[in-house]
Design an enzyme around this catalytic site. Structure first.
Site, PDB file in Angstrom:
ATOM      1  CB  CYS A   1       2.168   9.629   5.654  1.00  0.00           C
ATOM      2  SG  CYS A   1       0.821   8.881   4.700  1.00  0.00           S
TER       3      CYS A   1
ATOM      4  CG  LEU B   1      -1.906  -1.169   1.319  1.00  0.00           C
ATOM      5  CD1 LEU B   1      -2.583  -1.181   2.684  1.00  0.00           C
ATOM      6  CD2 LEU B   1      -2.941  -1.081   0.203  1.00  0.00           C
ATOM      7  CB  SER B   2       0.373   4.793  -0.838  1.00  0.00           C
ATOM      8  OG  SER B   2      -0.704   5.058   0.032  1.00  0.00           O
ATOM      9  CD  GLU B   3       3.127   6.691   3.108  1.00  0.00           C
ATOM     10  OE1 GLU B   3       3.928   6.175   3.940  1.00  0.00           O
ATOM     11  OE2 GLU B   3       3.464   7.514   2.246  1.00  0.00           O
ATOM     12  CB  THR B   4       2.870   0.105   6.318  1.00  0.00           C
ATOM     13  OG1 THR B   4       2.377  -0.637   5.190  1.00  0.00           O
ATOM     14  CG2 THR B   4       2.659  -0.719   7.566  1.00  0.00           C
TER      15      THR B   4
END
Length: 272
Positions: free
Chosen positions: A76, A44-47
């Protein structure tokens, strides 16, 4: 080791909309290489990884770190909103008090207004971008109309002439990856009949994110710009990705308030 994990759709009140982020609450951070592997596996784009600090004296104080599939990042928005939503679901907060996240971008304060999650972020402002980036933008847009707003921290932003120009933009990812900074934003004023004030899209191919569905941190520079241009401090924004997402943004001079909702899509356990 097993870790509880949730995938949260941020900046939406519907599943399959907004921006999905993986969220993990840990007692101690795994080693950095392991967190990066988890982020790559989630793809995913961020964790987001949160660690409870000062449990006994300050219940709502956490350290927060964000990883894309390729690297750790200093800020983020959507993953911050997602982890705040997740912590509220876990009942590890006093929701009458703000959350303080200690991050690479300093302390971030998060509060709740019923279903809305309110994030207090540092504002960023545009400066002239490099001649090299200007040449790349000329190659990206050709003879189409555009205006370079500038570079705000790691984000380069271009103003287009209409909402449809943003919606119909066909990204050339190889050229965008050559631009200075982490991400590339295109923005425009909303069509007159819309319920929102401005639109945007966000690309970060060099960080493993072709197009981000909804990007809270991008609005740290978009909010001050549009607030000045439209002569209003409180605005509604829409990101025109395939999933779409909506934000309420407020210009507070050196700070920006970003407001949105979130939905839990999945909760489970990972083994590492």
């Amino acid at each position: 080791m097993q870790l509880e994990i949730a995938i949260i759709d941020a900046f939406t009140n519907q599943t399959f909309r907004g921006n999905p982020a993986a969220t993990i609450l840990v007692d101690e951070f795994p080693e950095e290489a392991k967190m990066q592997q988890i982020a790559a596996e989630m793809n995913l784009s961020e964790t987001a990884f949160a660690k409870h600090l000062d449990k006994n004296s300050f219940q709502n104080h956490f350290q927060l770190r964000w990883f894309t599939p390729k690297q750790e990042v200093p800020l983020c928005g959507h993953a911050t909103l997602a982890i705040a939503h997740y912590l509220r679901e876990l009942s590890v907060l006093d929701t009458n008090l703000p959350i303080v996240f200690s991050t690479l971008s300093g302390d971030l304060t998060i509060s709740f207004e019923e279903q809305l999650i309110v994030m207090d972020f540092p504002a960023t402002f545009y400066k002239t971008c490099s001649e090299r980036s200007q040449q790349l933008l000329a190659a990206i847009f050709g003879d189409r109309h555009y205006e370079i707003l500038g570079q705000a921290e790691d984000y380069l932003t271009v103003l287009l002439g209409s909402e449809s120009a943003v919606q119909n933009f066909q990204p050339q990812y190889e050229l965008i990856a050559e631009l200075d900074g982490f991400g590339f934003i295109i923005t425009a004023i909303a069509d007159p009949d819309r319920s929102y004030d401005f639109v945007s899209r966000f690309f970060a191919p060099k960080a493993g994110i072709q197009e981000d569905p909804v990007t809270g941190s991008a609005h740290c520079s978009l909010a001050p710009y549009w607030a000045k241009r439209l002569s209003k401090s409180d605005l509604k924004a829409k990101q025109l990705s395939a999933r779409t997402g909506e934000l309420i943004v407020s210009d507070r001079e050196a700070r920006v308030l970003l407001k949105g909702e979130a939905m839990t899509f999945l909760r489970g356990t990972i083994s590492i």
